[in-house]
Scaffold this active site. Structure first.
Site, mmCIF file in Angstrom:
data_model
loop_
_atom_site.group_PDB
_atom_site.id
_atom_site.type_symbol
_atom_site.label_atom_id
_atom_site.label_comp_id
_atom_site.label_asym_id
_atom_site.label_seq_id
_atom_site.Cartn_x
_atom_site.Cartn_y
_atom_site.Cartn_z
ATOM 1 N N HIS A 15 37.599 154.490 12.279
ATOM 2 C CA HIS A 15 38.708 155.143 12.979
ATOM 3 C C HIS A 15 39.958 154.970 12.126
ATOM 4 C CE1 HIS A 15 40.514 151.336 14.356
ATOM 5 N NE2 HIS A 15 39.258 150.918 14.476
ATOM 6 N N ALA A 16 41.103 155.310 12.632
ATOM 7 C CA ALA A 16 42.332 155.396 11.829
ATOM 8 C C ALA A 16 42.673 154.134 11.037
ATOM 9 C CB ALA A 16 43.512 155.786 12.718
#
Length: 93
Positions: A15-16
């Site tokens: 994810h980010a």
């Protein structure tokens, strides 16, 4: 060129935050670095490991097998560092 297989082990995948960490580390190397999903029916298309947009678009989740590739003067160091980051779960474990 050098390649190495790795498995995304952290619970939340890329994810980010871990993707950003991965890209920042990749950008410290001069070599051209790619990552691709390893699929049983054949390898996925490689994407630029220095691009956050391309990396996030891959949707790499926990348990996904990937192939890291690097070509250039620091290719071995790049693959070693990135595979260690992946194996360590990006500090999320």
């Amino acid at each position: 060129m050098i390649e190495k297989n790795a498995v995304i082990v952290n619970k939340s995948g890329l994810h980010a935050r871990p993707a950003t960490e991965f890209v920042q580390l990749a950008k410290t190397f001069e070599s051209r670095i790619t990552i691709r999903r390893h699929a049983p029916a054949g390898d996925g298309a490689p994407v630029n490991a220095k691009s956050i947009v391309r990396l996030l678009a891959e949707g790499l989740t926990q348990g996904t097998q990937v192939v890291l590739s690097a070509q250039g003067p620091d290719e071995t160091a790049a693959i070693d560092a990135l595979s260690t980051l992946i194996a360590g779960g990006f500090g999320e474990q």
